[in-house]
Scaffold this motif. Structure first.
Motif, PDB file in Angstrom:
ATOM      1  N   ALA A 164      40.477 -72.055 -28.816  1.00 31.12           N
ATOM      2  CA  ALA A 164      41.065 -72.597 -30.047  1.00 31.12           C
ATOM      3  C   ALA A 164      40.530 -73.974 -30.422  1.00 31.12           C
ATOM      4  O   ALA A 164      40.357 -74.271 -31.624  1.00 31.12           O
ATOM      5  CB  ALA A 164      42.587 -72.664 -29.895  1.00 31.12           C
ATOM      6  N   ARG A 165      40.277 -74.832 -29.450  1.00 31.15           N
ATOM      7  CA  ARG A 165      39.935 -76.231 -29.745  1.00 31.15           C
ATOM      8  C   ARG A 165      38.777 -76.390 -30.723  1.00 31.15           C
ATOM      9  O   ARG A 165      38.887 -77.144 -31.696  1.00 31.15           O
ATOM     10  CB  ARG A 165      39.603 -76.977 -28.442  1.00 31.15           C
ATOM     11  N   PRO A 166      37.638 -75.719 -30.518  1.00 32.28           N
ATOM     12  CA  PRO A 166      36.500 -75.945 -31.430  1.00 32.28           C
ATOM     13  C   PRO A 166      36.771 -75.502 -32.866  1.00 32.28           C
ATOM     14  O   PRO A 166      36.065 -75.923 -33.781  1.00 32.28           O
ATOM     15  CB  PRO A 166      35.376 -75.094 -30.806  1.00 32.28           C
ATOM     16  N   LEU A 167      37.795 -74.652 -33.056  1.00 35.15           N
ATOM     17  CA  LEU A 167      38.078 -74.119 -34.388  1.00 35.15           C
ATOM     18  C   LEU A 167      39.015 -75.010 -35.190  1.00 35.15           C
ATOM     19  O   LEU A 167      39.221 -74.793 -36.385  1.00 35.15           O
ATOM     20  CB  LEU A 167      38.675 -72.706 -34.264  1.00 35.15           C
ATOM     21  N   GLY A 168      39.604 -76.023 -34.538  1.00 30.02           N
ATOM     22  CA  GLY A 168      40.416 -77.007 -35.242  1.00 30.02           C
ATOM     23  C   GLY A 168      41.760 -76.466 -35.689  1.00 30.02           C
ATOM     24  O   GLY A 168      42.295 -75.509 -35.144  1.00 30.02           O
ATOM     25  N   GLY A 169      42.319 -77.135 -36.703  1.00 29.45           N
ATOM     26  CA  GLY A 169      43.637 -76.774 -37.230  1.00 29.45           C
ATOM     27  C   GLY A 169      44.718 -77.728 -36.786  1.00 29.45           C
ATOM     28  O   GLY A 169      45.629 -78.043 -37.546  1.00 29.45           O
ATOM     29  N   ALA A 170      44.645 -78.185 -35.539  1.00 35.62           N
ATOM     30  CA  ALA A 170      45.599 -79.158 -35.003  1.00 35.62           C
ATOM     31  C   ALA A 170      44.836 -80.386 -34.522  1.00 35.62           C
ATOM     32  O   ALA A 170      43.642 -80.311 -34.221  1.00 35.62           O
ATOM     33  CB  ALA A 170      46.405 -78.544 -33.857  1.00 35.62           C
ATOM     34  N   GLN A 171      45.537 -81.513 -34.470  1.00 43.52           N
ATOM     35  CA  GLN A 171      44.914 -82.747 -33.963  1.00 43.52           C
ATOM     36  C   GLN A 171      44.889 -82.776 -32.434  1.00 43.52           C
ATOM     37  O   GLN A 171      44.021 -83.398 -31.835  1.00 43.52           O
ATOM     38  CB  GLN A 171      45.675 -83.976 -34.489  1.00 43.52           C
ATOM     39  N   GLN A 172      45.850 -82.092 -31.818  1.00 44.05           N
ATOM     40  CA  GLN A 172      45.925 -82.072 -30.358  1.00 44.05           C
ATOM     41  C   GLN A 172      46.076 -80.631 -29.868  1.00 44.05           C
ATOM     42  O   GLN A 172      46.814 -79.844 -30.470  1.00 44.05           O
ATOM     43  CB  GLN A 172      47.139 -82.870 -29.859  1.00 44.05           C
ATOM     44  N   PHE A 173      45.389 -80.323 -28.777  1.00 41.15           N
ATOM     45  CA  PHE A 173      45.537 -79.037 -28.095  1.00 41.15           C
ATOM     46  C   PHE A 173      45.939 -79.344 -26.653  1.00 41.15           C
ATOM     47  O   PHE A 173      45.189 -80.006 -25.927  1.00 41.15           O
ATOM     48  CB  PHE A 173      44.232 -78.244 -28.133  1.00 41.15           C
ATOM     49  N   ILE A 174      47.116 -78.873 -26.259  1.00 41.27           N
ATOM     50  CA  ILE A 174      47.658 -79.249 -24.957  1.00 41.27           C
ATOM     51  C   ILE A 174      48.041 -78.012 -24.159  1.00 41.27           C
ATOM     52  O   ILE A 174      48.607 -77.060 -24.698  1.00 41.27           O
ATOM     53  CB  ILE A 174      48.945 -80.084 -25.076  1.00 41.27           C
ATOM     54  N   ALA A 175      47.769 -78.084 -22.854  1.00 39.20           N
ATOM     55  CA  ALA A 175      48.262 -77.056 -21.940  1.00 39.20           C
ATOM     56  C   ALA A 175      49.707 -77.396 -21.587  1.00 39.20           C
ATOM     57  O   ALA A 175      50.004 -78.533 -21.215  1.00 39.20           O
ATOM     58  CB  ALA A 175      47.411 -77.007 -20.685  1.00 39.20           C
ATOM     59  N   GLY A 176      50.603 -76.432 -21.731  1.00 42.77           N
ATOM     60  CA  GLY A 176      51.998 -76.715 -21.433  1.00 42.77           C
ATOM     61  C   GLY A 176      52.845 -75.464 -21.441  1.00 42.77           C
ATOM     62  O   GLY A 176      52.413 -74.386 -21.847  1.00 42.77           O
ATOM     63  N   ALA A 215      56.519 -73.676 -22.493  1.00 43.21           N
ATOM     64  CA  ALA A 215      57.597 -73.739 -23.483  1.00 43.21           C
ATOM     65  C   ALA A 215      58.939 -74.088 -22.852  1.00 43.21           C
ATOM     66  O   ALA A 215      59.835 -74.600 -23.543  1.00 43.21           O
ATOM     67  CB  ALA A 215      57.712 -72.402 -24.217  1.00 43.21           C
ATOM     68  N   GLU A 216      59.088 -73.828 -21.558  1.00 44.66           N
ATOM     69  CA  GLU A 216      60.348 -74.133 -20.878  1.00 44.66           C
ATOM     70  C   GLU A 216      60.426 -75.583 -20.425  1.00 44.66           C
ATOM     71  O   GLU A 216      61.512 -76.061 -20.066  1.00 44.66           O
ATOM     72  CB  GLU A 216      60.517 -73.200 -19.676  1.00 44.66           C
ATOM     73  N   ARG A 217      59.291 -76.286 -20.463  1.00 43.42           N
ATOM     74  CA  ARG A 217      59.246 -77.716 -20.090  1.00 43.42           C
ATOM     75  C   ARG A 217      58.164 -78.390 -20.930  1.00 43.42           C
ATOM     76  O   ARG A 217      57.067 -78.661 -20.447  1.00 43.42           O
ATOM     77  CB  ARG A 217      58.951 -77.880 -18.591  1.00 43.42           C
ATOM     78  N   LEU A 218      58.472 -78.656 -22.169  1.00 45.53           N
ATOM     79  CA  LEU A 218      57.466 -79.174 -23.096  1.00 45.53           C
ATOM     80  C   LEU A 218      57.052 -80.599 -22.719  1.00 45.53           C
ATOM     81  O   LEU A 218      57.911 -81.454 -22.475  1.00 45.53           O
ATOM     82  CB  LEU A 218      58.020 -79.171 -24.529  1.00 45.53           C
ATOM     83  N   PRO A 219      55.746 -80.857 -22.702  1.00 48.95           N
ATOM     84  CA  PRO A 219      55.261 -82.201 -22.375  1.00 48.95           C
ATOM     85  C   PRO A 219      55.273 -83.106 -23.616  1.00 48.95           C
ATOM     86  O   PRO A 219      54.265 -83.721 -23.973  1.00 48.95           O
ATOM     87  CB  PRO A 219      53.831 -81.924 -21.887  1.00 48.95           C
ATOM     88  N   LEU A 220      56.424 -83.188 -24.264  1.00 52.61           N
ATOM     89  CA  LEU A 220      56.584 -83.944 -25.505  1.00 52.61           C
ATOM     90  C   LEU A 220      57.831 -84.809 -25.405  1.00 52.61           C
ATOM     91  O   LEU A 220      58.804 -84.442 -24.749  1.00 52.61           O
ATOM     92  CB  LEU A 220      56.715 -82.999 -26.703  1.00 52.61           C
ATOM     93  N   ARG A 221      57.806 -85.923 -26.129  1.00 54.68           N
ATOM     94  CA  ARG A 221      58.961 -86.822 -26.090  1.00 54.68           C
ATOM     95  C   ARG A 221      60.087 -86.283 -26.982  1.00 54.68           C
ATOM     96  O   ARG A 221      59.872 -85.434 -27.847  1.00 54.68           O
ATOM     97  CB  ARG A 221      58.564 -88.235 -26.525  1.00 54.68           C
ATOM     98  N   ASP A 222      61.266 -86.833 -26.788  1.00 57.88           N
ATOM     99  CA  ASP A 222      62.426 -86.423 -27.571  1.00 57.88           C
ATOM    100  C   ASP A 222      62.215 -86.720 -29.051  1.00 57.88           C
ATOM    101  O   ASP A 222      61.634 -87.753 -29.411  1.00 57.88           O
ATOM    102  CB  ASP A 222      63.682 -87.172 -27.101  1.00 57.88           C
TER     103      ASP A 222
END
Length: 269
Positions: free
Chosen positions: A92-104, A106-113
């Motif tokens: 997915a990364r080379p095709l763009g669409g999002a600014q960030q591509f992260i491995a993670g 869904a049961e423990r999202l690596p995102l802040r509140d």
């Protein structure tokens, strides 16, 4: 005796196996993902209006098809694409669409509140054994008024294949999914406001059984059940399976029915 939601999720596959299977399927996935495209497009059409997120998350982004669609639709927003399968992210990364591509996960999202206004997830959450944790994470990372829009699969998916195998050897060769009643109960108890929650049957048709099983493998969605039968499947069993499945044949071909759950939930403003 009815199962509790946690009991009915107990037979779901190990997420490491899910990640590995979908990583292997990254290069073949898009060539056989017609149903996935249709379902995701229907989910996009269900997003409430007006919705102008500053930041969105494509949860279980796969090859990034809907990350790119979200990027086009919400051009002014920051986009984050997340998947548990590294192989999908590499695709997915080379095709763009999002600014960030992260491995993670869904049961423990690596995102802040409180960092997102939209969580979009199409045909990924059926692989999460702890669906209450998924809903809890959505509640945590959404801003007030933010939206979780998801599709998933429930009991009745690939029932024709399940029943055919049952007639052959009695083993479960088809992935297990939650009951729709579990989705209703868990979403209702999540603290999120349920704007839309329903299930719809989507039927695909195939010329023969081999076409269906090839597609499931190319999607990475072949049998991932824990404790699934091991070893080679004997020729006699395959012939018996073909014969059993032929009983479902329709004029359009052999049916494969997917019971798709559509959900749109909102964090209280």
């Amino acid at each position: 005796m009815t199962e509790s939601p946690s009991q009915s999720a107990a037979g779901l596959p190990d997420k490491r196996q899910v990640a590995a299977s979908f990583s292997r399927a990254a290069d073949s996935y898009d060539s056989v993902a017609a149903l996935q495209r249709s379902v995701g497009n229907q989910l996009l059409a269900r997003l409430p209006a007006p919705l102008e997120p500053q930041r969105w998350l494509d949860l279980g982004c796969g090859t990034g098809h809907f990350s790119r669609a979200l990027g086009e639709r919400f051009a002014a927003a920051e986009g984050v694409a997340l998947d548990i399968a590294e192989g999908m992210l590499r695709h997915a990364r080379p095709l763009g669409g999002a600014q960030q591509f992260i491995a993670g996960d869904a049961e423990r999202l690596p995102l802040r509140d409180g960092c997102c206004d939209l969580l979009f997830s199409s045909l990924a959450l059926q692989w999460c054994a702890d669906f209450p944790a998924v809903l809890g994470e959505a509640q945590r990372v959404l801003r007030p008024g933010g939206v979780l829009a998801f599709t998933s699969l429930c009991v009745g998916t690939l029932q024709e294949l399940r029943d055919s195998w049952q007639a052959v050897d009695g083993f479960v060769h088809v992935n297990r999914f939650r009951r729709f009643a579990d989705y209703q109960q868990l979403c209702g108890a999540s603290g999120l406001r349920v704007l839309d929650l329903e299930t719809r049957a989507e039927a695909l048709h195939y010329a023969d059984l081999r076409s269906l099983t090839h597609e499931l493998k190319a999607l990475g969605a072949h049998n991932l059940n824990p404790g699934r039968p091991g070893g080679l499947t004997g020729r006699a069993r395959i012939l018996a399976l073909v014969e059993a499945y032929e009983r479902f044949r329709q004029p359009q071909g052999l049916p494969a029915t997917y019971q798709v759950v559509y959900g749109v939930l909102q964090k209280q403003p």
